[in-house]
Design a protein around this motif. Structure first.
Motif, short mmCIF file in Angstrom:
data_model
loop_
_atom_site.label_atom_id
_atom_site.label_comp_id
_atom_site.label_asym_id
_atom_site.label_seq_id
_atom_site.Cartn_x
_atom_site.Cartn_y
_atom_site.Cartn_z
N PHE A 10 -6.80 -2.07 3.99
CA PHE A 10 -6.10 -2.09 2.70
C PHE A 10 -6.26 -3.44 1.99
N LEU A 11 -7.41 -4.07 2.18
CA LEU A 11 -7.61 -5.42 1.65
C LEU A 11 -7.48 -5.48 0.13
N ARG A 12 -7.73 -4.39 -0.56
CA ARG A 12 -7.62 -4.38 -2.02
C ARG A 12 -6.17 -4.30 -2.50
N HIS A 13 -5.24 -4.09 -1.58
CA HIS A 13 -3.83 -3.91 -1.93
C HIS A 13 -3.00 -5.05 -1.34
N ARG A 14 -1.88 -5.33 -1.97
CA ARG A 14 -0.93 -6.26 -1.36
C ARG A 14 -0.31 -5.60 -0.15
N LEU A 15 -0.29 -6.31 0.96
CA LEU A 15 0.29 -5.76 2.18
C LEU A 15 1.80 -5.75 2.06
N HIS A 16 2.40 -4.57 2.21
CA HIS A 16 3.85 -4.43 2.04
C HIS A 16 4.37 -3.48 3.12
N PRO A 17 5.69 -3.41 3.30
CA PRO A 17 6.25 -2.58 4.37
C PRO A 17 5.83 -1.12 4.31
N GLY A 18 5.57 -0.57 3.13
CA GLY A 18 5.14 0.82 3.03
C GLY A 18 3.83 1.06 3.76
N LEU A 19 2.90 0.12 3.69
CA LEU A 19 1.62 0.27 4.40
C LEU A 19 1.82 0.11 5.91
N LEU A 20 2.74 -0.77 6.30
CA LEU A 20 3.05 -0.89 7.72
C LEU A 20 3.71 0.38 8.24
N ASP A 21 4.54 1.02 7.42
CA ASP A 21 5.12 2.32 7.80
C ASP A 21 4.02 3.34 8.07
N LEU A 22 2.99 3.32 7.24
CA LEU A 22 1.86 4.24 7.41
C LEU A 22 1.19 4.01 8.76
N PHE A 23 0.96 2.75 9.12
CA PHE A 23 0.35 2.45 10.42
C PHE A 23 1.23 2.97 11.55
N ALA A 24 2.54 2.79 11.42
CA ALA A 24 3.46 3.25 12.47
C ALA A 24 3.41 4.77 12.61
N ARG A 25 3.40 5.47 11.49
CA ARG A 25 3.34 6.94 11.53
C ARG A 25 2.04 7.42 12.18
N ALA A 26 0.99 6.65 12.02
CA ALA A 26 -0.32 7.03 12.58
C ALA A 26 -0.41 6.77 14.08
N GLY A 27 0.60 6.11 14.64
CA GLY A 27 0.61 5.87 16.08
C GLY A 27 0.21 4.48 16.50
N ALA A 28 0.10 3.55 15.56
CA ALA A 28 -0.26 2.18 15.91
C ALA A 28 0.86 1.53 16.73
N GLN A 29 0.47 0.88 17.80
CA GLN A 29 1.41 0.09 18.60
C GLN A 29 1.39 -1.38 18.18
N GLY A 30 0.34 -1.77 17.46
CA GLY A 30 0.21 -3.15 17.01
C GLY A 30 -0.58 -3.21 15.72
N VAL A 31 -0.43 -4.33 15.01
CA VAL A 31 -1.12 -4.55 13.74
C VAL A 31 -1.77 -5.93 13.78
N GLU A 32 -2.99 -5.99 13.27
CA GLU A 32 -3.63 -7.29 13.02
C GLU A 32 -3.53 -7.59 11.54
N LEU A 33 -2.88 -8.66 11.18
CA LEU A 33 -2.72 -9.07 9.79
C LEU A 33 -3.99 -9.78 9.34
N PHE A 34 -4.57 -9.32 8.25
CA PHE A 34 -5.78 -9.96 7.73
C PHE A 34 -5.36 -10.99 6.68
N ALA A 35 -5.59 -12.25 6.99
CA ALA A 35 -5.11 -13.35 6.14
C ALA A 35 -6.05 -13.58 4.96
N ALA A 36 -5.81 -12.83 3.90
CA ALA A 36 -6.51 -13.02 2.63
C ALA A 36 -5.42 -13.09 1.57
N ARG A 37 -5.42 -14.11 0.75
CA ARG A 37 -4.27 -14.38 -0.11
C ARG A 37 -3.95 -13.24 -1.07
N GLN A 38 -4.96 -12.52 -1.56
CA GLN A 38 -4.69 -11.44 -2.49
C GLN A 38 -4.08 -10.23 -1.77
N HIS A 39 -4.19 -10.21 -0.46
CA HIS A 39 -3.71 -9.09 0.37
C HIS A 39 -2.42 -9.47 1.11
#
Length: 272
Positions: A10-39
């Motif tokens: 989701f690099l083209r989007h600002r990372l927000h809790p709604g996208l993290l919710d999506l990862f959780a619903r998909a079964g992710a046990q962990g997330v790697e945050l991609f450090a790009a300022r626009q994201h």
């Protein structure tokens, strides 16, 4: 094996809790945050706090952060130089390490385990000076990261500097027993091959980037959409002594909708 996904998709989007919710619903046990300022603007305290609150309220782990590749909001398209900690110019190396340290400060609120580090760019070549710059950069970054509870992982890239034998020389020469490797399966497939790369780096692997390609370009496709033999790759990866995490790192240019990302992520996790 921890099932994780990089926010890179989701690099083209600002990372927000709604996208993290999506990862959780998909079964992710962990997330790697991609450090790009626009994201994910790691320099803005409110943005870091927003994500930190989500992780405190959810069982998904903030597993790792990918160090920034550019210091601007355009991924270098506006002319900003890449973050390169082994650049021949000392001022560029200092600027690069300063930018990575800014990103690392997010660990004060978001307790990620690992920072994924790039050593150089594709055109950089291996030399005694490259080794020296790599050792210096890792020593400085490790001194900053360790008090925050973060360990460094070197990612194998396309190019000369991070070939397996050179990563091993860096770790051995620097006596970096607490620095590991993030095995990028897609990059290995384009370089020396997944099996040889995994075999050489096996004992140092702490995490992995999982994505596919057709052997010609670094396209970061969904596993199964390229030519990597995934059953063999995953079986070998799971034999690494540190039981590395499997982090899906899918390209943002595939134009998948959020719903498609959720569905494909769930399917991949189930297959793995």
């Amino acid at each position: 094996m921890l099932k994780a996904i990089s926010s890179h998709v989701f690099l083209r989007h600002r990372l927000h809790p709604g996208l993290l919710d999506l990862f959780a619903r998909a079964g992710a046990q962990g997330v790697e945050l991609f450090a790009a300022r626009q994201h994910f603007n790691y320099t803005r305290r409110s943005d870091v706090s927003e994500l930190a609150e989500w992780f405190r309220s959810n069982p998904v782990e903030p597993f790792s952060m990918h160090a920034p590749l550019f210091p601007d909001f355009e991924m270098g398209r506006g002319g900003a130089p890449a973050v390169n900690v082994i650049h021949p110019e000392k001022s560029r190396r200092i600027d690069a390490m300063d930018e990575i340290r800014r990103a690392l400060e997010a660990a004060e609120l978001i307790p990620f385990r690992f920072l994924i580090v790039h050593l150089g760019e594709r055109e950089d070549t291996w030399s005694p000076r490259t080794l020296e710059h790599s050792l210096t950069a890792l020593e400085h970054l490790r001194a900053f990261a360790n008090p925050l509870g973060v360990k460094l992982l070197i990612e194998n890239l396309q190019g000369d500097v991070t070939k397996p034998q050179h990563i091993l020389e860096i770790l051995t020469t620097g006596h970096f027993t607490d620095i590991g490797v993030c095995l990028d399966v897609g990059h290995a497939h384009l370089d020396d091959g997944v099996a040889p790369t995994l075999s050489e780096l096996r004992s140092h692997i702490r995490s992995s980037h999982l994505h596919d390609n057709k052997g010609d370009k670094d396209t970061h496709l969904w596993p199964g959409d390229g030519t990597i033999v995934w059953d063999e790759t995953m079986n070998e990866l799971k034999t690494a002594p540190q039981t590395p995490a499997g982090v899906l790192e899918i390209h943002y240019n595939l134009d998948d909708s959020p719903e498609a990302v959720e569905q494909k992520t769930r399917k991949i996790f189930e297959s793995f």
